[in-house]
Design a protein around this motif. Structure first.
Motif, PDB file in Angstrom:
ATOM      1  N   PRO A   1       3.450 -17.129  -5.041  1.00  0.00           N
ATOM      2  CA  PRO A   1       3.043 -15.729  -5.195  1.00  0.00           C
ATOM      3  C   PRO A   1       2.707 -15.114  -3.832  1.00  0.00           C
ATOM      4  O   PRO A   1       2.552 -15.829  -2.840  1.00  0.00           O
ATOM      5  N   ALA A   2       2.597 -13.795  -3.808  1.00  0.00           N
ATOM      6  CA  ALA A   2       2.200 -13.075  -2.603  1.00  0.00           C
ATOM      7  C   ALA A   2       1.321 -11.895  -3.011  1.00  0.00           C
ATOM      8  O   ALA A   2       1.482 -11.352  -4.104  1.00  0.00           O
ATOM      9  N   ARG A   3       0.374 -11.544  -2.127  1.00  0.00           N
ATOM     10  CA  ARG A   3      -0.512 -10.408  -2.404  1.00  0.00           C
ATOM     11  C   ARG A   3      -0.749  -9.614  -1.129  1.00  0.00           C
ATOM     12  O   ARG A   3      -0.787 -10.179  -0.037  1.00  0.00           O
ATOM     13  N   LEU A   4      -0.920  -8.313  -1.313  1.00  0.00           N
ATOM     14  CA  LEU A   4      -1.293  -7.460  -0.194  1.00  0.00           C
ATOM     15  C   LEU A   4      -2.352  -6.465  -0.642  1.00  0.00           C
ATOM     16  O   LEU A   4      -2.474  -6.152  -1.828  1.00  0.00           O
ATOM     17  N   LEU A   5      -3.123  -6.005   0.333  1.00  0.00           N
ATOM     18  CA  LEU A   5      -4.090  -4.938   0.101  1.00  0.00           C
ATOM     19  C   LEU A   5      -3.591  -3.718   0.841  1.00  0.00           C
ATOM     20  O   LEU A   5      -3.375  -3.763   2.060  1.00  0.00           O
ATOM     21  N   ALA A   6      -3.358  -2.622   0.115  1.00  0.00           N
ATOM     22  CA  ALA A   6      -2.955  -1.355   0.714  1.00  0.00           C
ATOM     23  C   ALA A   6      -4.151  -0.420   0.669  1.00  0.00           C
ATOM     24  O   ALA A   6      -4.688  -0.149  -0.408  1.00  0.00           O
ATOM     25  N   VAL A   7      -4.590   0.035   1.829  1.00  0.00           N
ATOM     26  CA  VAL A   7      -5.703   0.973   1.920  1.00  0.00           C
ATOM     27  C   VAL A   7      -5.118   2.351   2.206  1.00  0.00           C
ATOM     28  O   VAL A   7      -4.460   2.558   3.224  1.00  0.00           O
ATOM     29  N   PHE A   8      -5.327   3.262   1.262  1.00  0.00           N
ATOM     30  CA  PHE A   8      -4.821   4.626   1.350  1.00  0.00           C
ATOM     31  C   PHE A   8      -5.922   5.553   1.847  1.00  0.00           C
ATOM     32  O   PHE A   8      -7.056   5.470   1.364  1.00  0.00           O
ATOM     33  N   VAL A   9      -5.608   6.446   2.757  1.00  0.00           N
ATOM     34  CA  VAL A   9      -6.422   7.622   3.029  1.00  0.00           C
ATOM     35  C   VAL A   9      -5.593   8.763   2.482  1.00  0.00           C
ATOM     36  O   VAL A   9      -4.442   8.965   2.882  1.00  0.00           O
TER      37      VAL A   9
ATOM     38  N   ALA B   1       0.720 -13.689   5.730  1.00  0.00           N
ATOM     39  CA  ALA B   1      -0.724 -13.498   5.549  1.00  0.00           C
ATOM     40  C   ALA B   1      -1.384 -13.171   6.885  1.00  0.00           C
ATOM     41  O   ALA B   1      -1.151 -13.832   7.894  1.00  0.00           O
ATOM     42  N   GLY B   2      -2.181 -12.096   6.879  1.00  0.00           N
ATOM     43  CA  GLY B   2      -2.873 -11.640   8.071  1.00  0.00           C
ATOM     44  C   GLY B   2      -2.131 -10.571   8.849  1.00  0.00           C
ATOM     45  O   GLY B   2      -2.725  -9.903   9.692  1.00  0.00           O
ATOM     46  N   GLU B   3      -0.844 -10.379   8.574  1.00  0.00           N
ATOM     47  CA  GLU B   3      -0.080  -9.339   9.269  1.00  0.00           C
ATOM     48  C   GLU B   3      -0.135  -8.036   8.483  1.00  0.00           C
ATOM     49  O   GLU B   3      -0.420  -8.031   7.292  1.00  0.00           O
ATOM     50  N   ASN B   4       0.155  -6.930   9.164  1.00  0.00           N
ATOM     51  CA  ASN B   4       0.020  -5.620   8.524  1.00  0.00           C
ATOM     52  C   ASN B   4       1.007  -4.613   9.081  1.00  0.00           C
ATOM     53  O   ASN B   4       1.664  -4.861  10.073  1.00  0.00           O
ATOM     54  N   TRP B   5       1.071  -3.467   8.386  1.00  0.00           N
ATOM     55  CA  TRP B   5       1.893  -2.343   8.817  1.00  0.00           C
ATOM     56  C   TRP B   5       1.250  -1.054   8.335  1.00  0.00           C
ATOM     57  O   TRP B   5       0.353  -1.056   7.505  1.00  0.00           O
ATOM     58  N   VAL B   6       1.749   0.059   8.867  1.00  0.00           N
ATOM     59  CA  VAL B   6       1.251   1.389   8.526  1.00  0.00           C
ATOM     60  C   VAL B   6       2.393   2.206   7.941  1.00  0.00           C
ATOM     61  O   VAL B   6       3.525   2.119   8.415  1.00  0.00           O
ATOM     62  N   GLU B   7       2.087   2.985   6.899  1.00  0.00           N
ATOM     63  CA  GLU B   7       3.037   3.950   6.355  1.00  0.00           C
ATOM     64  C   GLU B   7       2.416   5.337   6.493  1.00  0.00           C
ATOM     65  O   GLU B   7       1.239   5.530   6.172  1.00  0.00           O
ATOM     66  N   LEU B   8       3.216   6.286   6.942  1.00  0.00           N
ATOM     67  CA  LEU B   8       2.754   7.649   7.167  1.00  0.00           C
ATOM     68  C   LEU B   8       3.264   8.573   6.067  1.00  0.00           C
ATOM     69  O   LEU B   8       4.194   8.227   5.335  1.00  0.00           O
ATOM     70  N   PRO B   9       2.671   9.768   5.952  1.00  0.00           N
ATOM     71  CA  PRO B   9       3.134  10.710   4.923  1.00  0.00           C
ATOM     72  C   PRO B   9       4.643  10.930   5.010  1.00  0.00           C
ATOM     73  O   PRO B   9       5.202  11.106   6.091  1.00  0.00           O
ATOM     74  N   GLY B  10       5.303  10.860   3.846  1.00  0.00           N
ATOM     75  CA  GLY B  10       6.737  11.087   3.769  1.00  0.00           C
ATOM     76  C   GLY B  10       7.586   9.855   3.993  1.00  0.00           C
ATOM     77  O   GLY B  10       8.810   9.910   3.813  1.00  0.00           O
ATOM     78  N   ASP B  11       6.993   8.730   4.371  1.00  0.00           N
ATOM     79  CA  ASP B  11       7.784   7.517   4.585  1.00  0.00           C
ATOM     80  C   ASP B  11       8.421   7.042   3.287  1.00  0.00           C
ATOM     81  O   ASP B  11       7.844   7.170   2.212  1.00  0.00           O
ATOM     82  N   HIS B  12       9.625   6.489   3.407  1.00  0.00           N
ATOM     83  CA  HIS B  12      10.364   5.938   2.263  1.00  0.00           C
ATOM     84  C   HIS B  12      10.314   4.423   2.354  1.00  0.00           C
ATOM     85  O   HIS B  12      10.753   3.826   3.344  1.00  0.00           O
TER      86      HIS B  12
END
Length: 135
Positions: A114-122, A91-102
């Motif tokens: 349980p676990a939850r995350l928020l993914a913010v897409f541009v 909780a509180g940690e994050n990462w970035v995914e770029l176009p084309g990432d698998h």
């Protein structure tokens, strides 16, 4: 304004509870979808991903235009993107995914909580399929 929107949505999500899919896959809910007024053709979409204890998502890629900033809201998430080593985010940690990432691994690190995350897409505004699963 966008930063305020993200903070408000994150706070609301942290207070919410969610049900999981019967097959133990993550439950995915789009919680906001906003065109970016200063970036024509682009939108920001917030996606809440909820994992039951032991839950996971199949390996996947995202829309070709997607840049994703994912933040763990609750619990711990195991993640492996491309050829990087698998990592557990809390909780509180994050990462970035770029176009084309698998995204080879996306799973709840706990068999009991349980676990939850928020993914913010541009993403390109016309993109309708944000995640393409390999299953």
């Amino acid at each position: 304004m966008i930063k305020t929107l993200i903070c408000a949505v994150t706070l609301a999500l942290m207070c919410a509870t969610g049900a999981q899919a019967e097959d133990n896959r993550a439950k995915v809910t789009v919680v906001f979808d906003q065109a970016l007024p200063n970036v024509p053709g682009k939108s920001m979409k917030g996606v809440l991903v909820e994992y039951a204890p032991g839950g996971a998502s199949p390996a996947h890629v995202h829309a070709k235009s997607a840049v994703i900033y994912a933040t763990v809201l609750e619990g711990a998430i195991r993640s492996k993107v491309n050829d990087k080593p698998e990592k557990t985010y809390h909780a509180g940690e994050n990462w970035v995914e770029l176009p084309g990432d698998h995204h080879a691994v996306s799973a709840n690190a706990s068999k009991n909580e349980p676990a939850r995350l928020l993914a913010v897409f541009v993403v390109d505004t016309g993109e309708t399929e944000l995640t393409i699963f390999e299953d």
